[in-house]
Design a protein around this motif. Structure first.
Motif, PDB file in Angstrom:
ATOM      1  N   LYS A   7       0.854  -1.174   0.000  1.00  0.00           N
ATOM      2  CA  LYS A   7       0.000   0.000   0.000  1.00  0.00           C
ATOM      3  C   LYS A   7       0.889   1.222   0.000  1.00  0.00           C
ATOM      4  O   LYS A   7       2.038   1.170   0.419  1.00  0.00           O
ATOM      5  CB  LYS A   7      -0.884   0.032   1.256  1.00  0.00           C
ATOM      6  CG  LYS A   7      -1.902  -1.081   1.331  1.00  0.00           C
ATOM      7  CD  LYS A   7      -2.710  -0.954   2.585  1.00  0.00           C
ATOM      8  CE  LYS A   7      -3.707  -2.091   2.714  1.00  0.00           C
ATOM      9  NZ  LYS A   7      -4.440  -2.041   3.969  1.00  0.00           N
ATOM     10  N   ASP A   8       0.343   2.342  -0.466  1.00  0.00           N
ATOM     11  CA  ASP A   8       1.100   3.586  -0.448  1.00  0.00           C
ATOM     12  C   ASP A   8       1.220   4.056   0.996  1.00  0.00           C
ATOM     13  O   ASP A   8       0.226   4.340   1.645  1.00  0.00           O
ATOM     14  CB  ASP A   8       0.384   4.634  -1.288  1.00  0.00           C
ATOM     15  CG  ASP A   8       1.132   5.957  -1.307  1.00  0.00           C
ATOM     16  OD1 ASP A   8       2.317   5.972  -0.927  1.00  0.00           O
ATOM     17  OD2 ASP A   8       0.526   6.954  -1.718  1.00  0.00           O
ATOM     18  N   LYS A  16       2.444   3.296  11.589  1.00  0.00           N
ATOM     19  CA  LYS A  16       1.616   2.680  10.554  1.00  0.00           C
ATOM     20  C   LYS A  16       2.461   1.843   9.609  1.00  0.00           C
ATOM     21  O   LYS A  16       2.058   0.757   9.195  1.00  0.00           O
ATOM     22  CB  LYS A  16       0.851   3.742   9.774  1.00  0.00           C
ATOM     23  CG  LYS A  16      -0.284   4.368  10.540  1.00  0.00           C
ATOM     24  CD  LYS A  16      -0.998   5.392   9.684  1.00  0.00           C
ATOM     25  CE  LYS A  16      -2.114   6.070  10.446  1.00  0.00           C
ATOM     26  NZ  LYS A  16      -2.763   7.108   9.624  1.00  0.00           N
ATOM     27  N   ALA A  17       3.647   2.340   9.260  1.00  0.00           N
ATOM     28  CA  ALA A  17       4.531   1.597   8.364  1.00  0.00           C
ATOM     29  C   ALA A  17       4.976   0.287   9.006  1.00  0.00           C
ATOM     30  O   ALA A  17       4.978  -0.769   8.364  1.00  0.00           O
ATOM     31  CB  ALA A  17       5.734   2.453   7.985  1.00  0.00           C
ATOM     32  N   LEU A  22       4.468  -5.644   9.644  1.00  0.00           N
ATOM     33  CA  LEU A  22       4.121  -6.792  10.485  1.00  0.00           C
ATOM     34  C   LEU A  22       2.942  -7.560   9.901  1.00  0.00           C
ATOM     35  O   LEU A  22       2.909  -8.787   9.944  1.00  0.00           O
ATOM     36  CB  LEU A  22       3.818  -6.339  11.917  1.00  0.00           C
ATOM     37  CG  LEU A  22       5.019  -5.836  12.706  1.00  0.00           C
ATOM     38  CD1 LEU A  22       4.567  -5.254  14.047  1.00  0.00           C
ATOM     39  CD2 LEU A  22       6.039  -6.927  12.908  1.00  0.00           C
ATOM     40  N   GLU A  23       1.969  -6.822   9.347  1.00  0.00           N
ATOM     41  CA  GLU A  23       0.836  -7.489   8.709  1.00  0.00           C
ATOM     42  C   GLU A  23       1.306  -8.361   7.551  1.00  0.00           C
ATOM     43  O   GLU A  23       0.810  -9.473   7.351  1.00  0.00           O
ATOM     44  CB  GLU A  23      -0.169  -6.451   8.201  1.00  0.00           C
ATOM     45  CG  GLU A  23      -0.954  -5.773   9.292  1.00  0.00           C
ATOM     46  CD  GLU A  23      -1.780  -4.595   8.778  1.00  0.00           C
ATOM     47  OE1 GLU A  23      -1.638  -4.214   7.582  1.00  0.00           O
ATOM     48  OE2 GLU A  23      -2.546  -4.035   9.573  1.00  0.00           O
ATOM     49  N   LEU A  24       2.263  -7.850   6.777  1.00  0.00           N
ATOM     50  CA  LEU A  24       2.781  -8.626   5.651  1.00  0.00           C
ATOM     51  C   LEU A  24       3.583  -9.834   6.126  1.00  0.00           C
ATOM     52  O   LEU A  24       3.470 -10.925   5.564  1.00  0.00           O
ATOM     53  CB  LEU A  24       3.645  -7.743   4.750  1.00  0.00           C
ATOM     54  CG  LEU A  24       2.898  -6.653   3.978  1.00  0.00           C
ATOM     55  CD1 LEU A  24       3.890  -5.697   3.320  1.00  0.00           C
ATOM     56  CD2 LEU A  24       1.975  -7.270   2.948  1.00  0.00           C
ATOM     57  N   LEU A  25       4.399  -9.636   7.145  1.00  0.00           N
ATOM     58  CA  LEU A  25       5.230 -10.727   7.652  1.00  0.00           C
ATOM     59  C   LEU A  25       4.418 -11.817   8.343  1.00  0.00           C
ATOM     60  O   LEU A  25       4.742 -12.987   8.264  1.00  0.00           O
ATOM     61  CB  LEU A  25       6.283 -10.182   8.633  1.00  0.00           C
ATOM     62  CG  LEU A  25       7.425  -9.394   8.009  1.00  0.00           C
ATOM     63  CD1 LEU A  25       8.249  -8.721   9.097  1.00  0.00           C
ATOM     64  CD2 LEU A  25       8.304 -10.313   7.170  1.00  0.00           C
ATOM     65  N   LEU A  31      -2.910  -9.341  14.877  1.00  0.00           N
ATOM     66  CA  LEU A  31      -2.004  -8.414  15.559  1.00  0.00           C
ATOM     67  C   LEU A  31      -2.739  -7.758  16.719  1.00  0.00           C
ATOM     68  O   LEU A  31      -3.956  -7.599  16.688  1.00  0.00           O
ATOM     69  CB  LEU A  31      -1.516  -7.336  14.582  1.00  0.00           C
ATOM     70  CG  LEU A  31      -0.604  -7.827  13.461  1.00  0.00           C
ATOM     71  CD1 LEU A  31      -0.309  -6.688  12.494  1.00  0.00           C
ATOM     72  CD2 LEU A  31       0.684  -8.372  14.017  1.00  0.00           C
ATOM     73  N   PRO A  32      -2.012  -7.331  17.752  1.00  0.00           N
ATOM     74  CA  PRO A  32      -2.664  -6.673  18.882  1.00  0.00           C
ATOM     75  C   PRO A  32      -3.348  -5.381  18.448  1.00  0.00           C
ATOM     76  O   PRO A  32      -2.849  -4.688  17.550  1.00  0.00           O
ATOM     77  CB  PRO A  32      -1.521  -6.395  19.859  1.00  0.00           C
ATOM     78  CG  PRO A  32      -0.270  -6.533  19.081  1.00  0.00           C
ATOM     79  CD  PRO A  32      -0.569  -7.405  17.907  1.00  0.00           C
ATOM     80  N   SER A  33      -4.465  -5.072  19.063  1.00  0.00           N
ATOM     81  CA  SER A  33      -5.214  -3.875  18.682  1.00  0.00           C
ATOM     82  C   SER A  33      -4.702  -2.622  19.390  1.00  0.00           C
ATOM     83  O   SER A  33      -4.916  -1.524  18.916  1.00  0.00           O
ATOM     84  CB  SER A  33      -6.695  -4.064  19.007  1.00  0.00           C
ATOM     85  OG  SER A  33      -6.848  -4.311  20.388  1.00  0.00           O
ATOM     86  N   GLU A  34      -4.026  -2.789  20.525  1.00  0.00           N
ATOM     87  CA  GLU A  34      -3.519  -1.612  21.224  1.00  0.00           C
ATOM     88  C   GLU A  34      -2.361  -0.986  20.445  1.00  0.00           C
ATOM     89  O   GLU A  34      -1.632  -1.673  19.742  1.00  0.00           O
ATOM     90  CB  GLU A  34      -3.103  -1.931  22.665  1.00  0.00           C
ATOM     91  CG  GLU A  34      -2.058  -2.982  22.826  1.00  0.00           C
ATOM     92  CD  GLU A  34      -2.610  -4.392  22.925  1.00  0.00           C
ATOM     93  OE1 GLU A  34      -1.783  -5.307  22.968  1.00  0.00           O
ATOM     94  OE2 GLU A  34      -3.820  -4.595  22.939  1.00  0.00           O
TER      95      GLU A  34
END
Length: 85
Positions: A7-8, A16-17, A22-25, A31-34
């Motif tokens: 994503k851009d 956020k980056a 982490l989402e990709l890995l 993932l934790p919401s906090e």
């Protein structure tokens, strides 16, 4: 158009980056919401917490494992905290 999975992030914060990486890995894992934070307690606060948890019945060996310390260091913290009481 960006390749699938990317994503851009040009205007994204570092947090956020990192979250996106982490989402990709760890795709498929939740993932934790906090929010991510770089807070870490002072040594004094950490040592007081270790001592209170020990007094509450937690085993020194478990505290050593959780805090990434040697058992001898945990016992030294306990002795020092006891002296301060």
């Amino acid at each position: 158009m960006a390749p699938e999975g990317f994503k851009d992030t040009s205007s994204a914060s570092i947090e956020k980056a990192v979250r996106r990486l982490l989402e990709l890995l760890y795709a498929g894992m939740e993932l934790p919401s906090e929010p991510l934070t770089d807070y870490s307690p002072t040594k004094e606060d950490r040592n007081a917490e270790i001592y209170q948890r020990y007094l509450a019945g937690e085993r020194a060996v478990d505290l050593a494992r959780e805090y990434g310390m040697s058992l001898q260091r945990i016992y030294k913290i306990i002795r020092n905290q006891r002296k301060q009481q």
